[in-house]
Design a protein around this motif. Structure first.
Motif, short mmCIF file in Angstrom:
data_model
loop_
_atom_site.label_atom_id
_atom_site.label_comp_id
_atom_site.label_asym_id
_atom_site.label_seq_id
_atom_site.Cartn_x
_atom_site.Cartn_y
_atom_site.Cartn_z
N LEU A 30 0.83 -1.20 0.00
CA LEU A 30 0.00 0.00 0.00
C LEU A 30 0.86 1.25 0.00
N PHE A 31 1.90 1.27 0.81
CA PHE A 31 2.78 2.43 0.90
C PHE A 31 3.51 2.67 -0.42
N ILE A 32 4.10 1.63 -0.98
CA ILE A 32 4.85 1.77 -2.24
C ILE A 32 3.91 2.16 -3.38
N GLY A 33 2.76 1.51 -3.46
CA GLY A 33 1.79 1.82 -4.51
C GLY A 33 1.26 3.24 -4.44
N SER A 34 0.97 3.70 -3.24
CA SER A 34 0.45 5.07 -3.11
C SER A 34 1.54 6.10 -3.38
N CYS A 35 2.78 5.80 -3.03
CA CYS A 35 3.88 6.72 -3.37
C CYS A 35 4.07 6.78 -4.88
N LEU A 36 4.01 5.62 -5.55
CA LEU A 36 4.15 5.59 -7.01
C LEU A 36 3.01 6.35 -7.69
N ALA A 37 1.80 6.12 -7.24
CA ALA A 37 0.64 6.78 -7.85
C ALA A 37 0.70 8.29 -7.64
N THR A 38 1.11 8.73 -6.46
CA THR A 38 1.22 10.16 -6.20
C THR A 38 2.33 10.78 -7.04
N PHE A 39 3.47 10.10 -7.13
CA PHE A 39 4.57 10.61 -7.95
C PHE A 39 4.18 10.67 -9.42
N SER A 40 3.37 9.72 -9.88
CA SER A 40 2.97 9.72 -11.28
C SER A 40 2.12 10.93 -11.62
N LEU A 41 1.37 11.45 -10.64
CA LEU A 41 0.57 12.65 -10.90
C LEU A 41 1.45 13.88 -11.11
N ILE A 42 2.58 13.94 -10.42
CA ILE A 42 3.53 15.04 -10.63
C ILE A 42 4.17 14.89 -12.01
N LEU A 43 4.49 13.68 -12.37
CA LEU A 43 5.15 13.38 -13.63
C LEU A 43 4.20 13.51 -14.83
N PHE A 82 2.49 15.87 -16.10
CA PHE A 82 2.59 17.05 -16.93
C PHE A 82 3.78 17.00 -17.88
N PHE A 83 4.79 16.21 -17.55
CA PHE A 83 6.00 16.15 -18.35
C PHE A 83 6.03 14.94 -19.28
N LEU A 84 5.69 13.78 -18.75
CA LEU A 84 5.70 12.53 -19.52
C LEU A 84 4.38 11.78 -19.26
N PRO A 85 3.32 12.13 -19.98
CA PRO A 85 2.01 11.56 -19.65
C PRO A 85 1.91 10.05 -19.81
N ILE A 86 2.57 9.48 -20.82
CA ILE A 86 2.46 8.03 -21.03
C ILE A 86 3.18 7.28 -19.90
N VAL A 87 4.37 7.73 -19.55
CA VAL A 87 5.12 7.11 -18.46
C VAL A 87 4.35 7.26 -17.15
N ALA A 88 3.77 8.43 -16.95
CA ALA A 88 3.00 8.68 -15.72
C ALA A 88 1.78 7.76 -15.64
N LEU A 89 1.13 7.53 -16.77
CA LEU A 89 -0.04 6.66 -16.77
C LEU A 89 0.35 5.21 -16.46
N VAL A 90 1.50 4.77 -16.97
CA VAL A 90 1.97 3.42 -16.65
C VAL A 90 2.32 3.32 -15.17
N LEU A 91 3.01 4.33 -14.63
CA LEU A 91 3.31 4.33 -13.19
C LEU A 91 2.04 4.37 -12.36
N TRP A 92 1.05 5.13 -12.81
CA TRP A 92 -0.23 5.20 -12.12
C TRP A 92 -0.88 3.82 -12.05
N MET A 93 -0.87 3.10 -13.18
CA MET A 93 -1.49 1.77 -13.20
C MET A 93 -0.73 0.78 -12.32
N ILE A 94 0.59 0.87 -12.30
CA ILE A 94 1.37 0.00 -11.42
C ILE A 94 1.07 0.34 -9.96
N GLY A 95 1.04 1.64 -9.64
CA GLY A 95 0.74 2.06 -8.27
C GLY A 95 -0.64 1.63 -7.82
N CYS A 96 -1.64 1.79 -8.69
CA CYS A 96 -3.00 1.37 -8.34
C CYS A 96 -3.09 -0.14 -8.19
#
Length: 110
Positions: A42-55, A57-71
């Motif tokens: 839960l901790f690692i996934g929520s950190c990844l998902a939160t970081f992906s939201l910052i990312l 704006f710069f790399l939307p495809i990478v951020a979406l993949v990180l978001w899916m891994i975090g979720c």
């Protein structure tokens, strides 16, 4: 135009609330000394998902993949906790996965 802006604001609110809520829950459990696999996931996934939201704006495809891994980690960590604590309710996990899926689709559309 106004509808799209409102949809973007709503998506941003949901996308922030989902991982931050799970981050607070996992930090609370970890602070109590319950250092289980589910809480760490839960901790690692929520950190990844939160970081992906910052990312996002710069790399939307990478951020979406990180978001899916975090979720995915969030959902699996909550599932693991439910199974090992003995209070497993499938409806809670189905609701959590549905919310994660809806937020993911909204993020992909904006």
């Amino acid at each position: 135009m106004n509808l799209l802006i409102l949809l973007g604001i709503f998506t941003a609110f949901l996308a922030l609330a989902f991982p931050l809520l799970h981050l607070l829950a996992s930090l609370s459990e970890l602070r109590k000394g319950k250092n289980t696999l589910g809480n760490r996931l839960l901790f690692i996934g929520s950190c990844l998902a939160t970081f992906s939201l910052i990312l996002y704006f710069f790399l939307p495809i990478v951020a979406l993949v990180l978001w899916m891994i975090g979720c995915g980690l969030i959902c699996y960590g909550a599932y693991w906790n439910g199974k090992h604590k003995g209070n497993f309710h499938p409806a809670y996990h189905l609701i959590r996965m549905s919310i994660a899926l809806v937020i993911t689709l909204l993020l992909a559309l904006i």
